[in-house]
Design a protein around this motif. Structure first.
Motif, mmCIF file in Angstrom:
data_model
loop_
_atom_site.group_PDB
_atom_site.id
_atom_site.type_symbol
_atom_site.label_atom_id
_atom_site.label_comp_id
_atom_site.label_asym_id
_atom_site.label_seq_id
_atom_site.Cartn_x
_atom_site.Cartn_y
_atom_site.Cartn_z
ATOM 1 N N LEU A 1 9.589 5.961 -7.856
ATOM 2 C CA LEU A 1 8.218 5.479 -7.675
ATOM 3 C C LEU A 1 7.266 6.638 -7.464
ATOM 4 O O LEU A 1 6.089 6.563 -7.796
ATOM 5 C CB LEU A 1 8.143 4.510 -6.494
ATOM 6 N N SER A 2 7.793 7.700 -6.874
ATOM 7 C CA SER A 2 6.892 8.831 -6.656
ATOM 8 C C SER A 2 7.119 9.936 -7.686
ATOM 9 O O SER A 2 6.692 11.064 -7.497
ATOM 10 C CB SER A 2 7.071 9.364 -5.238
ATOM 11 N N HIS B 1 6.727 7.184 -16.940
ATOM 12 C CA HIS B 1 7.689 6.233 -17.493
ATOM 13 C C HIS B 1 8.796 5.929 -16.496
ATOM 14 O O HIS B 1 9.317 4.820 -16.453
ATOM 15 C CB HIS B 1 8.262 6.763 -18.809
ATOM 16 N N GLU B 2 9.129 6.924 -15.711
ATOM 17 C CA GLU B 2 10.127 6.662 -14.673
ATOM 18 C C GLU B 2 9.560 5.713 -13.624
ATOM 19 O O GLU B 2 10.231 4.798 -13.158
ATOM 20 C CB GLU B 2 10.574 7.975 -14.034
ATOM 21 N N VAL B 3 8.321 5.950 -13.260
ATOM 22 C CA VAL B 3 7.681 5.055 -12.298
ATOM 23 C C VAL B 3 7.678 3.633 -12.851
ATOM 24 O O VAL B 3 7.984 2.667 -12.148
ATOM 25 C CB VAL B 3 6.225 5.495 -12.027
ATOM 26 N N SER B 4 7.356 3.553 -14.128
ATOM 27 C CA SER B 4 7.281 2.231 -14.752
ATOM 28 C C SER B 4 8.626 1.518 -14.714
ATOM 29 O O SER B 4 8.708 0.321 -14.413
ATOM 30 C CB SER B 4 6.770 2.406 -16.179
ATOM 31 N N LEU B 5 9.692 2.275 -14.986
ATOM 32 C CA LEU B 5 11.026 1.670 -14.927
ATOM 33 C C LEU B 5 11.311 1.122 -13.539
ATOM 34 O O LEU B 5 11.792 -0.006 -13.370
ATOM 35 C CB LEU B 5 12.095 2.711 -15.273
ATOM 36 N N ALA B 6 11.008 1.934 -12.533
ATOM 37 C CA ALA B 6 11.300 1.512 -11.165
ATOM 38 C C ALA B 6 10.489 0.273 -10.795
ATOM 39 O O ALA B 6 11.017 -0.672 -10.202
ATOM 40 C CB ALA B 6 11.004 2.659 -10.201
ATOM 41 N N LEU B 7 9.220 0.264 -11.183
ATOM 42 C CA LEU B 7 8.368 -0.879 -10.840
ATOM 43 C C LEU B 7 8.858 -2.140 -11.534
ATOM 44 O O LEU B 7 8.905 -3.220 -10.943
ATOM 45 C CB LEU B 7 6.920 -0.595 -11.247
ATOM 46 N N GLU B 8 9.213 -1.961 -12.780
ATOM 47 C CA GLU B 8 9.663 -3.127 -13.534
ATOM 48 C C GLU B 8 10.900 -3.723 -12.872
ATOM 49 O O GLU B 8 11.001 -4.931 -12.659
ATOM 50 C CB GLU B 8 9.959 -2.710 -14.973
ATOM 51 N N CYS B 9 11.816 -2.832 -12.533
ATOM 52 C CA CYS B 9 13.057 -3.294 -11.911
ATOM 53 C C CYS B 9 12.761 -3.966 -10.574
ATOM 54 O O CYS B 9 13.276 -5.036 -10.282
ATOM 55 C CB CYS B 9 13.989 -2.101 -11.731
ATOM 56 N N LEU B 10 11.903 -3.322 -9.801
ATOM 57 C CA LEU B 10 11.585 -3.877 -8.483
ATOM 58 C C LEU B 10 10.941 -5.257 -8.618
ATOM 59 O O LEU B 10 11.209 -6.158 -7.820
ATOM 60 C CB LEU B 10 10.646 -2.922 -7.746
ATOM 61 N N SER B 11 10.123 -5.412 -9.630
ATOM 62 C CA SER B 11 9.432 -6.696 -9.766
ATOM 63 C C SER B 11 10.412 -7.826 -10.028
ATOM 64 O O SER B 11 10.095 -8.987 -9.803
ATOM 65 C CB SER B 11 8.396 -6.632 -10.887
ATOM 66 N N VAL B 12 11.600 -7.498 -10.508
ATOM 67 C CA VAL B 12 12.570 -8.550 -10.769
ATOM 68 C C VAL B 12 13.518 -8.750 -9.593
ATOM 69 O O VAL B 12 13.792 -9.875 -9.185
ATOM 70 C CB VAL B 12 13.378 -8.236 -12.048
ATOM 71 N N ASP C 1 10.971 -1.648 2.661
ATOM 72 C CA ASP C 1 11.158 -0.210 2.595
ATOM 73 C C ASP C 1 10.229 0.459 1.593
ATOM 74 O O ASP C 1 9.893 1.632 1.754
ATOM 75 C CB ASP C 1 12.617 0.101 2.229
ATOM 76 N N LEU C 2 9.838 -0.269 0.574
ATOM 77 C CA LEU C 2 9.094 0.394 -0.502
ATOM 78 C C LEU C 2 7.595 0.122 -0.467
ATOM 79 O O LEU C 2 6.851 0.643 -1.289
ATOM 80 C CB LEU C 2 9.669 -0.019 -1.858
ATOM 81 N N THR C 3 7.170 -0.704 0.480
ATOM 82 C CA THR C 3 5.741 -1.020 0.530
ATOM 83 C C THR C 3 4.857 0.239 0.560
ATOM 84 O O THR C 3 3.870 0.311 -0.178
ATOM 85 C CB THR C 3 5.441 -1.922 1.741
ATOM 86 N N PRO C 4 5.177 1.235 1.375
ATOM 87 C CA PRO C 4 4.304 2.424 1.393
ATOM 88 C C PRO C 4 4.190 3.085 0.023
ATOM 89 O O PRO C 4 3.106 3.548 -0.354
ATOM 90 C CB PRO C 4 5.006 3.364 2.377
ATOM 91 N N ASP C 5 5.293 3.106 -0.704
ATOM 92 C CA ASP C 5 5.255 3.760 -2.012
ATOM 93 C C ASP C 5 4.371 2.999 -2.986
ATOM 94 O O ASP C 5 3.612 3.585 -3.742
ATOM 95 C CB ASP C 5 6.674 3.866 -2.571
ATOM 96 N N ILE C 6 4.503 1.681 -2.909
ATOM 97 C CA ILE C 6 3.654 0.877 -3.802
ATOM 98 C C ILE C 6 2.196 1.017 -3.402
ATOM 99 O O ILE C 6 1.302 1.093 -4.246
ATOM 100 C CB ILE C 6 4.114 -0.586 -3.765
#
Lengths: 918, 161
Positions: free
Chosen positions: A123-124, A129-140, A149-154
Motif C-alpha cells: 500500500l505504501s 500498480h503494486e498499490v493497486s493490486l493490494a487495494l484490489e485484494c483488500l477490497s475483496v 490494521d490497515l486503516t492508517p495506510d488507506i
C-alpha cells in the motif's frame, strides 16, 4: 527426491504451464477421463507449489487459481504459498499471488493475518500498480483485523496525488467501513473532501464517481446521517455531466428526499430538468424511479415521470418495456391513476412472450386490486391462468391467493364467492398451489362462521369428484375439503353423500396422511348422522320436532345455537333432513362404513389403522343399537339403548366443539413448568432423525387430536395432466362399474338425479362453464336468501387474533455495524461543521452556509420539533408496512377505515442535524 | 453495488467468476447452477433482466458467452448493461475481436481487466482508453519480470542452488 519432497530440477524445467493444463482439460472429455487428468495435475501442482523456485511456484499457483475459479476446486492448502508469492519482488509473481488470494481467501483463512504486513508494504509502495493490486485484494478479502490494521495506510492513500490510486482507496473504504466502523472517524473527513475538491477538477470524473459510489452505498443503509452533505450532492446534481455519477447522486437523493421534504422541494426541479434533457435511458429511468419512489408528492414531476414511463412501455425494446412496468409498479401505491391510465398495456403484457414481463404485469394487476374490483379481476385472471403455461398459471394463482388473503382476507367481502373461487382454482388443470389453498380453506372455515355452509358445499363438490383423486397436486386441497366437510357436516345438505365420497374406492390413491383425515372426517359424519337420527326418534315421540334437539341437561356450545339460527333461515332443509335420517338410511350408512373400512383395519399405517378402528367401533356399536331398536320398537327403551345414545351424544358433543385460529405466540405464553429444561442440548437427536424430514410447521394448531398431514413428500410430483385427464374418464367408468357390482352398499338415494351429476369428470371444459353458471346462480341464490341485495350486504365477521396471525414478518434489522457507521458519520459531520471542517470547504460552500451554521445551531432548539415532524413523513412509508400488522391487532372489523389513515405514528426523536441547504 | 460477475458459455461452462460479496464455495456452485439454468434457457429476444432471490441479474449474450452481473433490486439495470458492454469492448480492444478461447487461455488477463473496471462491486473506470493504458502498463511490468526469470543466469543460479 521422493514423492512428498520438493520438486526436482526436472520438474521445474518441464513443468506443465497453465496453457498445457487448459489444453489438457479441453482434450479430455468431461467425465472420468477429465477428472483423472485433473487429479493427476493436482498431484503435480501439490509438488510444484512447494518449490523454492518462485517461478515454478507461481506457475503452479496460476494453475490452481484456474482450477479454483472455473472448476471450483478447494485450494485452501495453497493459501500460504499465495501469501509467499505476494512478497516476491517480481511483479508477475506478486500479481499471481494477489489474484489467487482475492479469488480464494475467506475470512476464515488462517494465513490471512500473514498477509497484513505485505499489504501494508504494498500500500505504501511507490509503484502505483503494486498499490493497486493490494487495494484490489483488500477490497475483496477485507476482515475486521485487516481493516483495523490497515486503516492508517488507506487514510494516507486518500490524499494520494495519483487519481488512479486514490479512487481505488476510496472504493476500498466501503469494505473497510463495513468491517471496522471506527475507521469512519479516521477517514470520513478525507472522503468528504474528495467529494468537494474533485468536483471541480478536470479529471474525467472517475474520482467523483468512486466517491459518490461509496456514499450511495453508505446512504442506502442509513441515509439520515448523510443529510448534512446534501449541499455537496446538490452541487453535483446540477453541475455534473457524467451519467454514472448522476445516477448515483439520484439514488442518494431518493434516500435523503424521503427524510427531508424541504430538500425534496429543492431537488425535484433539477431532476425533472435532467429527465427532460437526458438522452441516456439509464439516467432517465433513474430520474423516473427517484421521482415516483421518493418525490411522489410533486404532481408535475410525477406527471412527467408517468409520461416517460409511457414512452418506455410503448418502446419496441423489451428491456425498456420491462422497466416501464417496473416504474408503474413504483407509482402504483401513490398514484393508481397512472396504472389505470395504462391499463391496456398492462393487460396486454399479461400475454407477452417474456415471462419476466408477464410477471411484472401480473404484479401491476394485483396492485390494482381493491375490494370493489377483486371479483372482476380474479375472474379475468382465472381466465388467463387457464390459457397460460403451467408455470405462469401457478404464478397467477399464487398471487391471487396471497393478495386475497392479505391482512386476514382484508379485501374479501363476499366470502361465499371467495370460497367457491378457491374450489375453482383447485380444478384448474395446472394448479400446484394445493398447500396454500388447503391452508386458506381451513383458515376461513375457522375464522368466518357465516361462510361455513358454502365451504361445505365447495368441499362436497371437490370430494365427490373421483377424478380429482388422481391428481397428486390437489391431494392437499382434498384433505382440507375432507376436514371441512367432517367438521362442519351439520351444514351439509346430504351427509350421506359426503360419507359416500369420503369412502369411495379411489381414496386409495391418497397418501396415508391424507387418507386418515378422510377417515376421521367419516367418523365425524357418522357420529353426526347417528346423533341426528337418534334425536329424531326421540323428538318424534315427544316434543315438536326441532332438528337440532336440545336435550335437557345438556349445554350446547355456542356454535350449535348459531347453527339453529342459520338453520331457521333454511328451515326447509331441516325438514328435508328429517326425512333423510330414516332407520333404513342409517342402516345403509353403517353397512357402507363397515364394508369399506374393514379391510383397512389391518393397514400398516398406524394413523389409518387407528382411525379406522375408531370408526368401526362406533359403527358396530350403532349397528347393534339399531337392530335391537328394530326388534323391540318402543317397548323396551332400556338401559342399553340409553347407554349407546348417550355415548353417541357425548362423541357428537365433543366433535362439535368449535375451533378458532390460534396465535403463533400462543405457545410462548404457556408458562414453562418447573423442572423442565428446554435449552438442554438434543443435538444427538440430529443423527437419529437425520432422515426424518421435519414437517413444515403448520401455521395453526388444533386442539383435537386429528389433523393435517404434514408431509406432501410422498406425493409424486411427476404425474402430469394427460395422465389425470385420461384417468378422469377411466375413473368414472370404474366407479360406475363399482356401483353396479356393489350396488347394495350404496344408498338407495332418491336424489339419483343429483347423484348422477355429482360425479362429473374433472377438467372438462363444458363442466367449467357449468361451474361458472353454478357460481353465478349460487351468488344469486345467496343474495336472494340474504336480507338485502348486493353491495349493502355486510361483510361477515372474521375472527382475528390479538397477535400476529400468520408468520410474523421479520422486522428489518439494521446491521449493528451500520448503526455504528452512521453514528460515527454523524459524529464526524456534526463535530466538524462548527469548527475545523469549514476551513476545508470550497469557497461557495463557505460563503453560503458557514454563516448560517451558527444561526442554525442556535435555532435547533426551536426548529427541532418542526423538523422531527417532517421526518416522520419519510419514515412512515416503512413504518406503515410494519405497522399494518400492529393496526390489525387492534382489530377494526371493516378494513376500509384502516386504509385511509396516513398514520400519525409516534416516531423516536432523532438527533437534530443542522440543515445547510436552506 | 454488483454482487458478482459471471461469464457462462452457452454450454453452461463457467468462464469467469468474480464475487464482490461473500459467498461460500458451496453457495457459489449453487448460484452458478441456478443462474445458468435460468439464463441459458431464456429465448434470444427477451429482456435482459431476471429476478433471482430478491436480487436482479442483468445478463447479455455476446456470441457464445453470457455476461451476467447480479445487483440489488433498486440498482439501475440499464447502467449495468452499459457496464457489461464496456467490459466487452475493453476485452475486444485488448484481444482484437475477442472470442471465447481468448478468455479461456488468458483467464488471468480477463480478471485483471475486470479489476480495472470494477472494484468492490462498483464501476471505477469508465474510460476505455485509460483501462487499456493501465493494462498494457501492467503487461510490460509482467514481461520485464518474465524476461528476468527466464534469463539463463537465473536458471543456472536456480539449478546450482
Amino acid at each position: 527426491m521422493s514423492g512428498t519432497g520438493g520438486p526436482s530440477l526436472m520438474d521445474s524445467l518441464f513443468q506443465r504451464t497453465l496453457d498445457d493444463l487448459i489444453k489438457g482439460i479441453r482434450l479430455h472429455l468431461p467425465g472420468p477421463a477429465q477428472s483423472t487428468f485433473i487429479s493427476k495435475s493436482l498431484d503435480e501442482i501439490r509438488r510444484e507449489i512447494t518449490s523454492t523456485d518462485l517461478h515454478t511456484k507461481s506457475t503452479a499457483l496460476q494453475k490452481l487459481t484456474y482450477l479454483h475459479s472455473l472448476h471450483h476446486f478447494d485450494i485452501s492448502f495453497a493459501a500460504f504459498h499465495a501469501v509467499e508469492l505476494t512478497s516476491s519482488p517480481s511483479f508477475l509473481h506478486k500479481k499471481t499471488g494477489y489474484l489467487a488470494a482475492s479469488l480464494s481467501f475467506r475470512p476464515s483463512t488462517d494465513v490471512l493475518l500473514l498477509l497484513t504486513n505485505q499489504l501494508r508494504k504494498d500500500l505504501s509502495s511507490t509503484n502505483q500498480h503494486e498499490v493497486s493490486l493490494a487495494l484490489e485484494c483488500l477490497s475483496v478479502i477485507c476482515t475486521l483485523d485487516l481493516a483495523r490494521d490497515l486503516t492508517p495506510d488507506i487514510f494516507n492513500l486518500l490524499m494520494s496525488s495519483k487519481i488512479f490510486v486514490r479512487k481505488k482507496a476510496v472504493a476500498c473504504l466501503l469494505k473497510v467501513f463495513s468491517q471496522y466502523p471506527d475507521a469512519v472517524r479516521v477517514c470520513f473527513k478525507r472522503l468528504v473532501e474528495n467529494l468537494e475538491t474533485v468536483g471541480g477538477a478536470g479529471d474525467n470524473g472517475t474520482m467523483l464517481a468512486a466517491t459518490v459510489g461509496v456514499f450511495c452505498e453508505l446512504a442506502r443503509k442509513e441515509p439520515r446521517a448523510y443529510l448534512p452533505l446534501a449541499p455537496e450532492f446538490y452541487k453535483i446534481l446540477v453541475e455534473s455531466r457524467n451519467n454514472w455519477v448522476l445516477i448515483k447522486v439520484l439514488k442518494i437523493f431518493a434516500q435523503l428526499g424521503r427524510l427531508e421534504p424541504r430538500l425534496a422541494k429543492k431537488v425535484v426541479e433539477p431532476i425533472c430538468e435532467l429527465m427532460k434533457r437526458s438522452e441516456a435511458k439509464s439516467l432517465v429511468f433513474e430520474c423516473v424511479r427517484t421521482v415516483v419512489s421518493s418525490f411522489y408528492e410533486y404532481e408535475f414531476a410525477v406527471k412527467l415521470a408517468v409520461e416517460k414511463i409511457r414512452e418506455f412501455l410503448l418502446d419496441s425494446d423489451l428491456n425498456l418495456r420491462y422497466l416501464g412496468l417496473q416504474g408503474l409498479l413504483l407509482v402504483a401505491p401513490h398514484h393508481l391513476w397512472a396504472v389505470v391510465e395504462n391499463k391496456e398495456v398492462v393487460i396486454k403484457s399479461l400475454s407477452d412472450v417474456d415471462r419476466n414481463i408477464k410477471l411484472e404485469a401480473l404484479r401491476l394487476v394485483m396492485s390494482m386490486v381493491c375490494d370493489d374490483n377483486v371479483v372482476e379481476i380474479c375472474r379475468v385472471l382465472v381466465g388467463y391462468a387457464l390459457k397460460s403455461d403451467p408455470e405462469f398459471c401457478n404464478e397467477i394463482l399464487r398471487s391471487m391467493l396471497s393478495t386475497c388473503s392479505k391482512n386476514v382476507y382484508e379485501i374479501i367481502i363476499d366470502f361465499d364467492w371467495y370460497v367457491s373461487l378457491l374450489g375453482e382454482m383447485a380444478r384448474i388443470p395446472h394448479c400446484q398451489n394445493g398447500e396454500e389453498i388447503e391452508y386458506q380453506l381451513i383458515d376461513i372455515g375457522m375464522r368466518v362462521k357465516d361462510v361455513r355452509p358454502e365451504l361445505v358445499r365447495v368441499g362436497r363438490d371437490l370430494l365427490i369428484d373421483p377424478a380429482l383423486l388422481g391428481n397428486p397436486f390437489i391431494h392437499r386441497i382434498l384433505s382440507a375439503a375432507a376436514w371441512v366437510s367432517g367438521e362442519y357436516v351439520k351444514f351439509s345438505r346430504n351427509p350421506f353423500e359426503i360419507m359416500e365420497a369420503l369412502l369411495q374406492p379411489r381414496t386409495n390413491l391418497l397418501p396415508p396422511s391424507i387418507r386418515s383425515v378422510y377417515i376421521h372426517s367419516a367418523f365425524k359424519v357418522l357420529s353426526f348422522c347417528l346423533h341426528s337420527y337418534l334425536s329424531f326418534e326421540k323428538g318424534a315421540s315427544s316434543s315438536p320436532p326441532n332438528f337440532v334437539d336440545i336435550e335437557p341437561g345438556f349445554t350446547y356450545s355456542e356454535s350449535e345455537q348459531e347453527f339453529t339460527e342459520t338453520d331457521q333461515a333454511t328451515s326447509s332443509s331441516a325438514l328435508h333432513k328429517r326425512d333423510t335420517f330414516t332407520q333404513e338410511s342409517i342402516a345403509n350408512v353403517l353397512t357402507l362404513v363397515i364394508t369399506s373400512l374393514t379391510p383397512l383395519a389391518e393397514s400398516h399405517d398406524v394413523e389409518i389403522q387407528e382411525r379406522v378402528r375408531n370408526v368401526l367401533g362406533l359403527a358396530r356399536l350403532a349397528q347393534q343399537e339399531i337392530s335391537c331398536h328394530n326388534d323391540q320398537k318402543e317397548k323396551m327403551v332400556d338401559k342399553a339403548d340409553l347407554k349407546t345414545s348417550i355415548i353417541i351424544r357425548l362423541i357428537n358433543d365433543a366433535l362439535s366443539e368449535d375451533f378458532g385460529p390460534i396465535s403463533f405466540s400462543a405457545q410462548e405464553r404457556v408458562p414453562v413448568p418447573d423442572g423442565l429444561v428446554l435449552e438442554e442440548n438434543l443435538s444427538k437427536l440430529d443423527s437419529i432423525c437425520a432422515d426424518v424430514q421435519l414437517p413444515i410447521s403448520e401455521s395453526f394448531s388444533l386442539v383435537k387430536p386429528i389433523f393435517l398431514p404434514a408431509d406432501g413428500d410422498s406425493i409424486s410430483n411427476q404425474q402430469n395432466e394427460e395422465e389425470s385427464e385420461t384417468s378422469a374418464a377411466e375413473s368414472t367408468s370404474l366407479l360406475a362399474e363399482h356401483r353396479k357390482r356393489h350396488g347394495l352398499f350404496y344408498l338407495p338415494s332418491d336424489h339419483s338425479k343429483d347423484a348422477s351429476s355429482s360425479f362429473p369428470p374433472a377438467n372438462d371444459p363444458k363442466q367449467r362453464d357449468n361451474d361458472v353458471d353454478d357460481l353465478v346462480k349460487l351468488t344469486e341464490e345467496s343474495l336472494v336468501l340474504k336480507r338485502k341485495p348486493n353491495l349493502s350486504r355486510p361483510r361477515p365477521v372474521v375472527v382475528k387474533l390479538d397477535e400476529g396471525d400468520r408468520l410474523p414478518i421479520a422486522v428489518k434489522k439494521t446491521d449493528e455495524n451500520d448503526d455504528l457507521i452512521s453514528g460515527a458519520v454523524r459524529d464526524v459531520l456534526l463535530g466538524n461543521e462548527a469548527s475545523s471542517h469549514s476551513n476545508n470547504l470550497s469557497g461557495r460552500r463557505k460563503g453560503k452556509s458557514h454563516s448560517k451554521d451558527k444561526v442554525e445551531n442556535s435555532e435547533t432548539g426551536s426548529s427541532s420539533k418542526r423538523r422531527s415532524k417532517h421526518r416522520n413523513h419519510g419514515k412512515n412509508v416503512e413504518e406503515n408496512e410494519n405497522g399494518e400488522k400492529g393496526k390489525q391487532k387492534s382489530g377494526g372489523k371493516h378494513k376500509s377505515r384502516r386504509r385511509a389513515d396516513g398514520g400519525v405514528d409516534v416516531a423516536v426523536e432523532k438527533p437534530v442535524i443542522p440543515d445547510f441547504l436552506l | 453495488m454488483i454482487h458478482f460477475v459471471l461469464l457462462i458459455s452457452r454450454q453452461g461452462k463457467v468462464r469467469l467468476t468474480k464475487w464482490y460479496s461473500p459467498y461460500s464455495q458451496k453457495e457459489r456452485s449453487k448460484v452458478i447452477r441456478e443462474l445458468s439454468g435460468m439464463i441459458l434457457t431464456r429465448g434470444p429476444k427477451l429482456c435482459n433482466f431476471v429476478e433471482w432471490r430478491g436480487f436482479k441479474v442483468v445478463y447479455k449474450r455476446y456470441a457464445s458467452l453470457y455476461f451476467c452481473m447480479c445487483i440489488n433490486q433498486d440498482d439501475n439495470e440499464l447502467e449495468i448493461l452499459e457496464i457489461i458492454h464496456h467490459f466487452v469492448e475493453i476485452l475486444d480492444r485488448y484481444f482484437g475481436s475477442v472470442c471465447e478461447l481468448d478468455l479461456i487461455f488468458s483467464f488471468q488477463k480477463a480478471y485483471y481487466m475486470l479489476d480495472e473496471i470494477l472494484i468492490a462491486g462498483e464501476l471505477q473506470e469508465s474510460s476505455k482508453k485509460t483501462v487499456a493504458r493501465l493494462v498494457s502498463a501492467q503487461d510490460s511490468l509482467v514481461e520485464a519480470a518474465k524476461e528476468e526469470a527466464n534469463s539463463i543466469s537465473n536458471i543456472i543460479a536456480q539449478a546450482t542452488k
